[in-house]
Design a protein around this motif. Structure first.
Motif, PDB file in Angstrom:
ATOM      1  N   SER A 186       0.818  -1.220   0.000  1.00 31.85           N
ATOM      2  CA  SER A 186       0.000   0.000   0.000  1.00 31.85           C
ATOM      3  C   SER A 186       0.848   1.265   0.000  1.00 31.85           C
ATOM      4  O   SER A 186       0.311   2.363  -0.046  1.00 31.85           O
ATOM      5  CB  SER A 186      -0.926   0.013   1.214  1.00 31.85           C
ATOM      6  OG  SER A 186      -0.171   0.272   2.369  1.00 31.85           O
ATOM      7  N   ALA A 228      -0.846   8.417   6.811  1.00 27.01           N
ATOM      8  CA  ALA A 228      -2.184   7.826   6.777  1.00 27.01           C
ATOM      9  C   ALA A 228      -2.993   8.327   5.580  1.00 27.01           C
ATOM     10  O   ALA A 228      -3.817   7.595   5.028  1.00 27.01           O
ATOM     11  CB  ALA A 228      -2.926   8.145   8.081  1.00 27.01           C
ATOM     12  N   ARG A 281      -4.640   5.766   3.031  1.00 28.60           N
ATOM     13  CA  ARG A 281      -6.094   5.815   2.796  1.00 28.60           C
ATOM     14  C   ARG A 281      -6.372   5.887   1.287  1.00 28.60           C
ATOM     15  O   ARG A 281      -7.274   5.226   0.770  1.00 28.60           O
ATOM     16  CB  ARG A 281      -6.713   7.026   3.502  1.00 28.60           C
ATOM     17  CG  ARG A 281      -8.243   7.090   3.304  1.00 28.60           C
ATOM     18  CD  ARG A 281      -8.906   8.174   4.130  1.00 28.60           C
ATOM     19  NE  ARG A 281      -8.339   9.475   3.903  1.00 28.60           N
ATOM     20  CZ  ARG A 281      -7.813  10.260   4.844  1.00 28.60           C
ATOM     21  NH1 ARG A 281      -7.798   9.865   6.095  1.00 28.60           N
ATOM     22  NH2 ARG A 281      -7.303  11.435   4.548  1.00 28.60           N
ATOM     23  N   GLN A 282      -5.555   6.647   0.601  1.00 30.16           N
ATOM     24  CA  GLN A 282      -5.709   6.765  -0.856  1.00 30.16           C
ATOM     25  C   GLN A 282      -5.506   5.398  -1.533  1.00 30.16           C
ATOM     26  O   GLN A 282      -6.245   5.025  -2.440  1.00 30.16           O
ATOM     27  CB  GLN A 282      -4.681   7.776  -1.378  1.00 30.16           C
ATOM     28  CG  GLN A 282      -4.944   8.242  -2.779  1.00 30.16           C
ATOM     29  CD  GLN A 282      -4.337   9.630  -3.016  1.00 30.16           C
ATOM     30  OE1 GLN A 282      -4.345  10.476  -2.124  1.00 30.16           O
ATOM     31  NE2 GLN A 282      -3.812   9.849  -4.189  1.00 30.16           N
ATOM     32  N   VAL A 294      -6.010   2.528  -0.101  1.00 26.00           N
ATOM     33  CA  VAL A 294      -7.163   1.700   0.283  1.00 26.00           C
ATOM     34  C   VAL A 294      -8.300   1.941  -0.706  1.00 26.00           C
ATOM     35  O   VAL A 294      -8.951   1.012  -1.189  1.00 26.00           O
ATOM     36  CB  VAL A 294      -7.601   2.021   1.735  1.00 26.00           C
ATOM     37  CG1 VAL A 294      -8.987   1.451   2.055  1.00 26.00           C
ATOM     38  CG2 VAL A 294      -6.567   1.505   2.727  1.00 26.00           C
ATOM     39  N   LYS A 295      -8.508   3.206  -1.053  1.00 25.61           N
ATOM     40  CA  LYS A 295      -9.629   3.567  -1.942  1.00 25.61           C
ATOM     41  C   LYS A 295      -9.344   3.189  -3.397  1.00 25.61           C
ATOM     42  O   LYS A 295     -10.186   2.605  -4.064  1.00 25.61           O
ATOM     43  CB  LYS A 295      -9.926   5.081  -1.873  1.00 25.61           C
ATOM     44  CG  LYS A 295     -10.191   5.590  -0.474  1.00 25.61           C
ATOM     45  CD  LYS A 295     -11.446   4.973   0.095  1.00 25.61           C
ATOM     46  CE  LYS A 295     -11.627   5.333   1.554  1.00 25.61           C
ATOM     47  NZ  LYS A 295     -12.719   4.611   2.201  1.00 25.61           N
ATOM     48  N   HIS A 314      -5.960  14.506   0.542  1.00 25.85           N
ATOM     49  CA  HIS A 314      -5.459  13.460  -0.355  1.00 25.85           C
ATOM     50  C   HIS A 314      -4.163  13.959  -1.001  1.00 25.85           C
ATOM     51  O   HIS A 314      -3.831  15.145  -0.881  1.00 25.85           O
ATOM     52  CB  HIS A 314      -6.503  13.126  -1.430  1.00 25.85           C
ATOM     53  CG  HIS A 314      -6.642  14.186  -2.476  1.00 25.85           C
ATOM     54  ND1 HIS A 314      -7.289  15.379  -2.251  1.00 25.85           N
ATOM     55  CD2 HIS A 314      -6.179  14.254  -3.759  1.00 25.85           C
ATOM     56  CE1 HIS A 314      -7.231  16.126  -3.349  1.00 25.85           C
ATOM     57  NE2 HIS A 314      -6.561  15.465  -4.274  1.00 25.85           N
ATOM     58  N   GLU A 340      -6.157   2.461  11.869  1.00 24.62           N
ATOM     59  CA  GLU A 340      -7.364   1.847  11.271  1.00 24.62           C
ATOM     60  C   GLU A 340      -8.425   2.903  10.978  1.00 24.62           C
ATOM     61  O   GLU A 340      -9.039   2.919   9.915  1.00 24.62           O
ATOM     62  CB  GLU A 340      -7.970   0.817  12.234  1.00 24.62           C
ATOM     63  CG  GLU A 340      -7.210  -0.477  12.312  1.00 24.62           C
ATOM     64  CD  GLU A 340      -7.910  -1.492  13.213  1.00 24.62           C
ATOM     65  OE1 GLU A 340      -8.424  -1.081  14.290  1.00 24.62           O
ATOM     66  OE2 GLU A 340      -7.934  -2.684  12.860  1.00 24.62           O
ATOM     67  N   GLU A 341      -8.597   3.810  11.959  1.00 23.07           N
ATOM     68  CA  GLU A 341      -9.628   4.850  11.800  1.00 23.07           C
ATOM     69  C   GLU A 341      -9.277   5.794  10.640  1.00 23.07           C
ATOM     70  O   GLU A 341     -10.116   6.092   9.790  1.00 23.07           O
ATOM     71  CB  GLU A 341      -9.691   5.626  13.116  1.00 23.07           C
ATOM     72  CG  GLU A 341     -10.865   6.561  13.237  1.00 23.07           C
ATOM     73  CD  GLU A 341     -10.734   7.384  14.532  1.00 23.07           C
ATOM     74  OE1 GLU A 341     -10.356   6.826  15.584  1.00 23.07           O
ATOM     75  OE2 GLU A 341     -10.998   8.609  14.454  1.00 23.07           O
ATOM     76  N   LEU A 342      -8.007   6.179  10.588  1.00 25.20           N
ATOM     77  CA  LEU A 342      -7.603   7.150   9.560  1.00 25.20           C
ATOM     78  C   LEU A 342      -7.617   6.576   8.145  1.00 25.20           C
ATOM     79  O   LEU A 342      -7.999   7.255   7.199  1.00 25.20           O
ATOM     80  CB  LEU A 342      -6.183   7.675   9.863  1.00 25.20           C
ATOM     81  CG  LEU A 342      -6.037   8.593  11.064  1.00 25.20           C
ATOM     82  CD1 LEU A 342      -4.561   8.798  11.382  1.00 25.20           C
ATOM     83  CD2 LEU A 342      -6.707   9.942  10.823  1.00 25.20           C
ATOM     84  N   ILE A 343      -7.203   5.335   8.009  1.00 22.45           N
ATOM     85  CA  ILE A 343      -7.117   4.773   6.650  1.00 22.45           C
ATOM     86  C   ILE A 343      -8.430   4.133   6.215  1.00 22.45           C
ATOM     87  O   ILE A 343      -8.572   3.706   5.075  1.00 22.45           O
ATOM     88  CB  ILE A 343      -5.950   3.762   6.504  1.00 22.45           C
ATOM     89  CG1 ILE A 343      -6.206   2.514   7.348  1.00 22.45           C
ATOM     90  CG2 ILE A 343      -4.617   4.402   6.846  1.00 22.45           C
ATOM     91  CD1 ILE A 343      -5.264   1.371   7.024  1.00 22.45           C
ATOM     92  N   GLU A 344      -9.369   4.024   7.143  1.00 22.08           N
ATOM     93  CA  GLU A 344     -10.690   3.440   6.855  1.00 22.08           C
ATOM     94  C   GLU A 344     -10.586   1.992   6.395  1.00 22.08           C
ATOM     95  O   GLU A 344     -11.248   1.569   5.439  1.00 22.08           O
ATOM     96  CB  GLU A 344     -11.454   4.291   5.830  1.00 22.08           C
ATOM     97  CG  GLU A 344     -11.709   5.713   6.329  1.00 22.08           C
ATOM     98  CD  GLU A 344     -12.470   6.577   5.339  1.00 22.08           C
ATOM     99  OE1 GLU A 344     -13.259   6.030   4.550  1.00 22.08           O
ATOM    100  OE2 GLU A 344     -12.259   7.806   5.366  1.00 22.08           O
TER     101      GLU A 344
END
Ligand code: IMP
Length: 430
Positions: A9, A312, A316-317, A319-320, A356, A402-406
């Motif tokens: 990631s 993060a 997160r980006q 992850v999406k 982002h 976990e919260e930040l990266i969803e």
């Protein structure tokens, strides 16, 4: 029951080899689907270290089929050398446990010569490639000039294809002042490898279809990381393939629905090899400490990796854009002993706040990280065998990530050893 795709990631080197190895215990088939011998996966099993570049990590386990898919670019000599090397460590490699897709493109001598010559010509604007000819081989593939492994069976056709390819390469080689190549030499060299490689060659998509029908579990093993993806990464400082899990389908010959659970391997801090933007890079003693504690030297090139805090916003980006269902958080133990830890939650670009990482290389170069600071922990997390064994501050750090990266943490790794891995979820049943 589902299949699992493992991808990086960040900028690669997240510790995929070890996680794939842990998961390959359950898998029946392990498939590489992009990249080439630019990748480097280190496995530590029973104190024995295996360094793999092209071979899928499943190869070190008995009774698993390892497949090199069509999305990979294969340097014949590098593959044969690696097979010999791993065999010399006591691992059995035969056409029964290694299958090379017939439609895989080959890396030829001019690819790495040109890769290095082009890097040299870029001067201060180097991309920092591994010099393995990966990008040049993908260029030829897309330009429909490539040599595929199935061509090795047809000498006249192969010579014709080589002539076509070399007429292009020689113009470039001349331009860079390098020696040109002749078809006979390249052909003869290829033929030496062909005899040894052809027994491994087969129809990968059919074997994968059989696996699907039999209900076998397939593990797709990604290389590099999302931020090196040719579309979604920090272009032009990227590799030349798609590193996102979607490529597992095209790069091996299965339908998109076959990919299954997407596991994003994520380091508890950030590293990058080669050039290119890196907002949370620490050009100071803390960065040095992360590098020393994390043994951050490239498996393939031995280059020192650049180190920095966890980003993060960037993960997160990934992850999406990559459809990551959950992450394997690796190297948490490297953070043991820090008084404070910083996490990047967004960027400041010319006074404007971004949540982002924008695509523009100009914006990326100007992005300043916006940090949140967390308390560190002094305890040794390598001893943890369950989430509950972790110090409270480490649990807070993981939960906040976990919260930040969803996305949830499905696996936690606290040392290079395969046994020091806390698996929170059975991914093949997820
Ligand atoms: P190439 O893949 O050799 O063309 O290199 C392009 C970029 O990807 C460079 O910044 C390399 O350092 C990086 N890269 C390629 N493979 C890996 C890898 O396995 N881990 C980390 N970085 C990589």
């Amino acid at each position: 029951m589902t299949n699992v795709a493992v991808v990086g990631s960040q900028w690669g080197d997240e510790g995929k080899g070890k996680i794939v190895d842990v998961l390959s215990k359950e898998a029946d088939v392990v498939v590489r689907f992009q990249g080439g011998h630019n990748a480097g996966h280190t496995l530590v099993i029973d104190g024995k270290t295996y360094k793999l570049h092209l071979l899928p990590s499943g190869i070190v386990r008995p009774n698993k089929l390892s497949i090199i898919g069509n999305g990979v670019v294969v340097n014949p000599e590098a593959l044969l050398g690696e097979i010999e090397n791993v065999k010399s460590q006591g691992v059995d490699i035969t056409p029964d446990n290694l299958l090379l897709a017939e439609n895989t493109n080959l890396i030829l001598p001019a690819h790495s010569v040109l890769d290095n010559a082009m890097e040299e010509a870029r001067g201060a604007k180097k991309l920092g490639t591994t010099g393995r000819g990966i990008g040049l081989c993908y260029e030829d593939k897309v330009a429909r000039r490539g040599i595929r492994i199935c061509d090795l069976e047809h000498s006249d056709y192969l010579k014709e294809r080589l002539e076509n390819m070399l007429s292009h390469h020689n113009v470039l080689l001349k331009g860079f002042g390098a020696d040109t190549l002749n078809v006979t030499d390249v052909y003869d060299e290829l033929m030496k490898s062909a005899e040894k490689l052809l027994p491994y060659v087969g129809v990968a998509w059919k074997r994968l279809d059989e696996a699907h029908k039999k209900g076998e579990k397939i593990l797709f093993e990604g290389a590099q990381g999302h931020m090196l993806d040719v579309d979604h990464g920090t272009y032009p400082f990227v590799t030349s393939s798609n590193t996102v899990a979607a490529q597992a389908a095209a790069g091996s010959g299965v339908g998109a629905k076959e990919i299954g659970y997407v596991l994003g391997i994520t380091k508890a801090y950030t590293t990058r090899v080669g050039t290119g933007p890196f907002p949370t890079e620490l050009d100071n003693a803390e960065g040095e400490l992360l590098g020393q504690r994390g043994h951050e030297f490239g498996t393939t090139t031995g280059r020192k990796r650049r180190c920095g805090w966890f980003d993060a916003a960037l993960v997160r980006q990934s992850v999406k854009t990559g459809g990551i269902d959950g992450i394997a958080l690796t190297k948490l133990d490297v953070l043991d002993g820090f008084d404070e830890l910083k996490i990047c939650v967004g960027y400041d670009i010319n006074g404007e706040r971004y949540d982002h990482y924008p695509a523009s290389a100009v914006h990326q170069a100007n992005a300043k990280p916006v940090y949140e600071t967390m308390k560190g922990w002094k305890e040794d997390t390598q001893k943890a065998r369950s989430f509950a064994d972790l110090p409270a501050e480490a649990v807070k750090y993981v939960k906040y990530i976990e919260e930040l990266i969803e996305a949830p943490v499905a696996i936690l790794s606290v040392s290079p050893d395969r046994d020091d891995t806390i698996v929170m979820q059975d991914l093949f049943s997820a």
